[in-house]
Design a protein around this motif. Structure first.
Motif, short mmCIF file in Angstrom:
data_model
loop_
_atom_site.label_atom_id
_atom_site.label_comp_id
_atom_site.label_asym_id
_atom_site.label_seq_id
_atom_site.Cartn_x
_atom_site.Cartn_y
_atom_site.Cartn_z
N HIS A 65 83.30 43.92 15.60
CA HIS A 65 84.09 44.82 14.76
C HIS A 65 85.54 44.34 14.63
O HIS A 65 86.18 44.58 13.63
N HIS A 66 86.08 43.74 15.70
CA HIS A 66 87.47 43.27 15.66
C HIS A 66 87.53 42.11 14.66
O HIS A 66 87.15 40.98 14.96
N GLU A 67 88.02 42.42 13.45
CA GLU A 67 87.84 41.46 12.36
C GLU A 67 88.63 40.17 12.55
O GLU A 67 88.18 39.09 12.14
N LEU A 68 89.82 40.26 13.17
CA LEU A 68 90.63 39.04 13.32
C LEU A 68 89.95 38.07 14.28
O LEU A 68 89.89 36.86 14.02
N ILE A 69 89.42 38.61 15.38
CA ILE A 69 88.74 37.74 16.35
C ILE A 69 87.42 37.23 15.76
O ILE A 69 87.07 36.06 15.93
N ARG A 70 86.73 38.09 15.04
CA ARG A 70 85.48 37.66 14.42
C ARG A 70 85.71 36.47 13.50
O ARG A 70 85.03 35.44 13.58
N GLU A 71 86.72 36.57 12.64
CA GLU A 71 86.95 35.50 11.67
C GLU A 71 87.51 34.24 12.35
O GLU A 71 87.24 33.12 11.90
N ALA A 72 88.29 34.43 13.43
CA ALA A 72 88.79 33.25 14.16
C ALA A 72 87.62 32.51 14.80
O ALA A 72 87.58 31.28 14.83
N LEU A 73 86.64 33.26 15.32
CA LEU A 73 85.45 32.62 15.91
C LEU A 73 84.68 31.87 14.82
O LEU A 73 84.25 30.73 15.02
N HIS A 74 84.51 32.51 13.66
CA HIS A 74 83.83 31.85 12.54
C HIS A 74 84.53 30.54 12.19
O HIS A 74 83.90 29.50 12.04
N LEU A 75 85.85 30.62 12.08
CA LEU A 75 86.61 29.45 11.61
C LEU A 75 86.57 28.30 12.62
O LEU A 75 86.51 27.13 12.24
N THR A 76 86.58 28.63 13.91
CA THR A 76 86.59 27.56 14.92
C THR A 76 85.17 27.14 15.29
O THR A 76 84.99 26.15 16.01
N GLY A 77 84.18 27.90 14.82
CA GLY A 77 82.79 27.51 15.05
C GLY A 77 82.24 27.88 16.42
O GLY A 77 81.18 27.41 16.81
N ILE A 78 82.95 28.73 17.16
CA ILE A 78 82.41 29.18 18.45
C ILE A 78 81.47 30.35 18.16
O ILE A 78 81.89 31.33 17.53
N ASN A 79 80.21 30.26 18.57
CA ASN A 79 79.31 31.35 18.17
C ASN A 79 78.55 32.02 19.31
O ASN A 79 77.76 32.94 19.08
N ARG A 80 78.75 31.58 20.52
CA ARG A 80 78.04 32.25 21.62
C ARG A 80 78.72 31.98 22.96
O ARG A 80 79.47 31.02 23.10
N GLY A 81 78.41 32.92 23.91
CA GLY A 81 78.76 32.63 25.30
C GLY A 81 80.23 32.59 25.65
O GLY A 81 80.62 31.79 26.50
N VAL A 82 81.07 33.43 25.02
CA VAL A 82 82.47 33.50 25.45
C VAL A 82 82.93 34.95 25.57
O VAL A 82 82.35 35.85 24.97
#
Lengths: 323, 204
Positions: A65-82
């Motif tokens: 739900h936290h949109e800034l963190i969601r999009e930062a994860l998308h952009l950096t390509g981290i998708n699991r396990g953090v």
């Protein structure tokens, strides 16, 4: 990751793409020693845990739900396990200290460091702009992302080509001391979402071109005075600039805030402004040292936030990895 | 004249044989340390102490670039008070290891410079670094000595002439720093594409 918040001194409003892509804009702002901390850590399992005022535990980035963190994860390509958590020195919403862009820059920087990738302040700022403006369509300007990434007391120029020029404003040690001494911050007690004000400001932009041009001129003037060491002039200019800024949108100030501001002026403040979009959050005042006690008394009831200007931008303050 | 010519041509030969890939690996190790915020420690004795100090100076200062993290680099040869205190009280073989023990964090980079590869104080410090999961680098000459065997990354100068080994160690430092400097400049210029916002989306 420690990423500084900021006080915006001059030029707010001219950093909106709709304005600067047509006319060019500029701002004078400074990082301060209040921060957003972002931590990132590998998890044993493959889930994603996001901690802020709430805690989210999800399986996929899209569910966050936290949109800034969601999009930062998308952009950096981290998708699991953090696990990603944020902590701040100030209330999380509506402070006017640029916190949402600070979170975006800090989250991106933390994620790149986690991946072992060296990234420049310029790139962090641009990518944060891209997340907030391109992807999430926030009606905001682009000054906060830059000052959070670079730190310091800076003058940014936003060119019609879209290029951003960043210049560290050189002030003498005496002027630096005076700035630290003469600025005061008070919490108005009103937390507001900037987007409604900025929406109003954006929609009226075409009718407010003369105000924005004036604000831009004052930013240039302020930079000159600052380099010359005319610190008190800065206080007066902040007052003039705020008077113009209030005309950009009705919701930028309120009768309650105007009353507080006038009380501060009567007690010796040379100038002041709300630090962000307006409507509430923190009130920045420029008060010669000898008048500060009087201003404190006049504004009793409002919480003061002592602060100093910060030289560094977003940076790693602790990294403990064994692999 | 003959000796001069001899020195130059032999030095050239040795330079040609330098392990380029290994130098590139050490550059990567240092850049990663910078990104992580890890410390870099450098040490050596005699001429190698001076190369260590020179390396500290160049790595800290010449790689600075606005908007990028700085190197956190610390020389272990330059504080005479603490150096002599450990030498006097704990033995010369412990002057580096004892300084390191106070400061080292896992994943910090520890660089030992020893022409013979057998300086015991450098070897002890590298072992101390390994106990703390540090990443170790050696600059060696002659047969590489024990240092060459125990460090994770050994840059070995294939020569038994001490002057040549020392010359090239200083050159290695310059190759490393100037490469990092170049990369740093390139990185600072590299930026994501500009946000493309249709003006109508924000001003309508």
């Amino acid at each position: 990751m420690q990423t500084p918040l900021r006080i915006s001194l001059f030029g707010g409003g001219t950093d909106f793409p709709a304005f600067f892509l047509e006319e060019g804009g500029c701002v004078l702002s400074s990082a301060i020693d209040k921060y957003i901390y972002v931590t990132i850590k590998q998890r044993f399992d493959s889930k994603l845990r996001i901690g802020y005022t709430q805690t989210e535990m999800v399986d996929a980035v899209d569910e966050i739900h936290h949109e800034l963190i969601r999009e930062a994860l998308h952009l950096t390509g981290i998708n699991r396990g953090v696990e990603v958590t944020t902590m701040g020195d100030i209330p999380s919403e509506g402070s006017g200290l640029g916190s949402s862009s600070t979170v975006t820059v800090g989250a991106l920087h933390a994620m790149y460091s986690y991946l072992g990738e060296l990234v420049s302040a310029e790139r962090l700022a641009r990518e944060a702009c891209s997340i907030e403006i391109d992807i999430l369509r926030k009606p905001i300007g682009i000054q906060d992302q830059y000052i959070a990434a670079y730190g310091g007391l800076r003058f940014f120029e936003f060119l019609t080509s879209g290029e951003v020029r960043s210049e560290k404003v050189s002030v003498s040690p005496e002027a630096q001391r005076a700035l630290n001494q003469n600025f005061m911050l008070f919490f108005t007690g009103v937390s507001r979402k900037s987007s409604s004000i900025l929406q109003e400001q954006s929609s009226k932009m075409k009718d407010r071109l003369s105000e924005l041009r004036e604000i831009k001129e004052m930013a240039h003037l302020a930079r000159q005075e600052l380099t010359k060491g005319n610190i008190d002039t800065l206080g007066v200019l902040i007052h003039q600039s705020w008077e113009v800024k209030k005309r950009l949108a009705k919701s930028i100030s309120s009768s309650q805030i105007n009353e507080v501001y006038e009380a501060a002026r009567r007690s010796g403040a040379l100038g002041g402004k709300l630090t962000g979009a307006g409507g509430g959050g923190f009130l920045l005042l420029y008060v010669p040292y000898e008048c500060q006690e009087k201003v404190r008394t006049a504004l009793r009831g409002l919480q003061e936030l002592p602060f100093r200007l910060e030289a560094d931008g977003s940076k790693v303050i602790f990294n403990y990895r064994r692999t | 004249m003959e000796h001069i010519q001899n020195y130059i041509s032999k030095l050239q030969q040795t330079i040609n044989g330098l392990p380029r890939q290994r130098i590139a690996d050490v550059i990567d190790v240092l850049q990663q340390a910078r990104t992580r915020g890890s410390n870099v420690f450098i040490m050596g004795n005699g001429g190698s102490a001076s190369t260590a100090a020179h390396f500290v100076c160049d790595l800290a200062k010449n790689t600075r670039q606005e908007g990028l993290p700085h190197f956190k680099v610390i020389g272990l040869t330059d504080n005479t008070a603490i150096f002599s205190a450990y030498a006097n009280d704990e033995g010369y073989e412990n002057v580096f290891a004892q300084q390191l023990a106070n400061l080292i964090q896992p994943m910090d980079v520890v660089i030992g410079i020893s022409t013979s590869g057998n300086s015991i104080n450098v070897i002890n410090a590298i072992e101390e670094a390994h106990r703390h999961n540090g990443i170790t680098v050696g600059f060696t000459g002659f047969d590489g000595g024990r240092l060459g065997q125990i460090v994770k990354f050994n840059i070995h100068v294939e020569s038994e002439i001490i002057e040549h080994v020392e010359d090239i160690h200083l050159m290695l430092e310059h190759i490393i720093v100037s490469t990092i400097k170049e990369r740093t400049r390139a990185e600072a210029k590299k930026a994501a594409p500009l946000p493309q916002i249709p003006v109508s989306a924000v001003s309508s």
